[in-house]
Scaffold this active site. Structure first.
Site, mmCIF file in Angstrom:
data_model
loop_
_atom_site.group_PDB
_atom_site.id
_atom_site.type_symbol
_atom_site.label_atom_id
_atom_site.label_comp_id
_atom_site.label_asym_id
_atom_site.label_seq_id
_atom_site.Cartn_x
_atom_site.Cartn_y
_atom_site.Cartn_z
ATOM 1 N N SER A 54 -52.904 -78.337 23.430
ATOM 2 C CA SER A 54 -52.942 -79.649 22.795
ATOM 3 C C SER A 54 -54.207 -79.920 21.997
ATOM 4 O O SER A 54 -54.190 -80.712 21.050
ATOM 5 C CB SER A 54 -52.786 -80.742 23.861
ATOM 6 O OG SER A 54 -53.805 -80.633 24.839
ATOM 7 N N HIS A 314 -57.036 -87.451 24.702
ATOM 8 C CA HIS A 314 -57.082 -86.305 23.782
ATOM 9 C C HIS A 314 -57.910 -86.689 22.554
ATOM 10 O O HIS A 314 -58.080 -87.878 22.265
ATOM 11 C CB HIS A 314 -55.675 -85.909 23.337
ATOM 12 C CG HIS A 314 -54.919 -85.107 24.345
ATOM 13 N ND1 HIS A 314 -54.279 -85.679 25.422
ATOM 14 C CD2 HIS A 314 -54.693 -83.768 24.444
ATOM 15 C CE1 HIS A 314 -53.697 -84.734 26.129
ATOM 16 N NE2 HIS A 314 -53.939 -83.564 25.572
#
Length: 368
Positions: A54, A314
């Site tokens: 990711s 993130h």
């Protein structure tokens, strides 16, 4: 979880609880010399490729490719704002993102697994290498294997919400063993990247292979009023352990894996310092990471509900821009290893001063 626990997401039990509580201009690098270019290398566009999880797919950065946003079960979440698309390197004609949110080393092996309907990333790289001239392969992988950062983040969030003791007390008990286990797996994945490129006719000197480490999306010194379900609900002790121990020791393990595979290494363990989620208080613009993020529109969709929180913690779009700045600088050097740290102006810069894990870490950057 549908992604084998690979993404930094919040588990279903926490989602139920949540629902009940709240309704670069960078340097270029010289092209390989003619002697380094094997005769069978394709005459195609000079290309940088990203592989892994990711951190490089672009989870958290928004603007996802439609086909990777749940279409037919593909949840790779590749973003138009991801690192590879922000690289500005002279001579590079194509930038291709093969990274997939939730990927582990198994998803990068030549005989690797199918992830979110897609074949192994090295299998796709092999096909790409036939028609593109691969100049660099940048890899971010390992956190979703034995270290289990998805489980770590979920367990630590559980601990705060349910008023349990800090999660690091339990996770830390076997952390060293988990790091020891991931080193050969990452090394094998990197060797498989070299293997498919060698089969395509590439010599070692004709491209760069770079392994990245990870940075902490969180810091212990966040305002107390943001330790809630709309921001960063974690125990201070857990945040300190994640940032000051877990991320750094994982980086050391990945450095060893890169050495074993004869790959270059870029340390990101300090890259987010001062710009973590919730550190900006009311000023979200200074943060390079997402806070707890829920896609409320997906709660009514049985196929999407398991993915409503995957963007949490993130790198955001600005984070990817900053990472691209430093990674691009690294591509323009001959350094075997280096690190990314924020400079005095707050931008991410390259330094050859790597952390000294045996003593006090050095946090001063030397822009180049």
């Amino acid at each position: 979880m549908a992604d084998r626990g690979g993404r930094w997401l919040i588990s279903a039990s926490v989602l139920v609880l949540l629902a009940s509580v709240v309704a670069v201009t960078v340097k270029s690098w010289d092209h390989p010399t003619d002697s380094e270019q094997p005769s069978t290398t394709p005459v195609g566009p000079l290309t940088v490729v990203t592989l892994g999880d990711s951190i490089l797919s672009g989870e958290g950065a928004g603007a996802y490719e439609t086909v990777t946003d749940g279409v037919n079960g593909n949840w790779c979440h590749r973003s138009a704002n991801a690192v590879v698309h922000r690289l500005d390197v002279a001579g590079v004609e194509a930038r291709i993102n093969l990274a997939c949110s939730g990927a582990s080393t198994e998803d990068l092996l030549v005989d690797g697994t199918t992830q979110w309907t897609e074949p192994s990333q090295t299998h796709r790289l092999a096909e790409l290498a036939k028609v593109h001239r691969i100049a660099a392969v940048v890899v971010s992988v390992g956190a979703n294997d034995d270290p289990g950062f998805s489980r770590l983040m979920s367990d630590c969030l559980h601990a705060r919400i349910l008023l349990d003791p800090p999660c690091s007390h339990v996770i830390g008990q076997d952390w060293r063993q988990r790091l020891d286990a991931v080193v050969p797996k990452v090394s094998r994945a990197l060797r498989d990247v070299r293997s498919v490129l060698a089969e395509a006719g590439y010599g070692k000197g004709s491209y760069q292979l770079i392994q990245l480490s990870y940075t902490s999306p969180l810091a212990p010194d966040i305002p107390e009023e943001l330790r809630n379900l709309s921001a960063c609900p974690f125990h201070t002790e857990d945040l300190a352990w994640i940032r000051d121990h877990a991320v750094g020791s994982l980086s050391d393990a990945l450095r060893e894996a890169a050495e074993r595979a004869d790959a270059r290494f870029l340390d990101l363990s300090r890259a987010g310092h001062g710009h973590e989620a919730c550190t900006g208080g009311d000023d979200l613009g200074s943060e390079w990471f997402t806070r707890l993020t829920l896609d409320w529109d997906s709660f009514g969709d049985a196929e999407r509900v398991e993915h409503v929180s995957v963007q949490s913690f993130h790198p955001n779009s600005e984070g990817h821009r900053q990472f691209a700045r430093c990674i691009g600088e690294f591509l323009g050097t001959a350094d075997r290893e280096a690190a990314c740290v924020p400079d005095h102006d707050g931008d991410l810069r390259l330094t050859t001063d790597l952390p000294n894990r045996s003593g006090d870490e050095v946090f001063v950057a030397h822009p180049r």
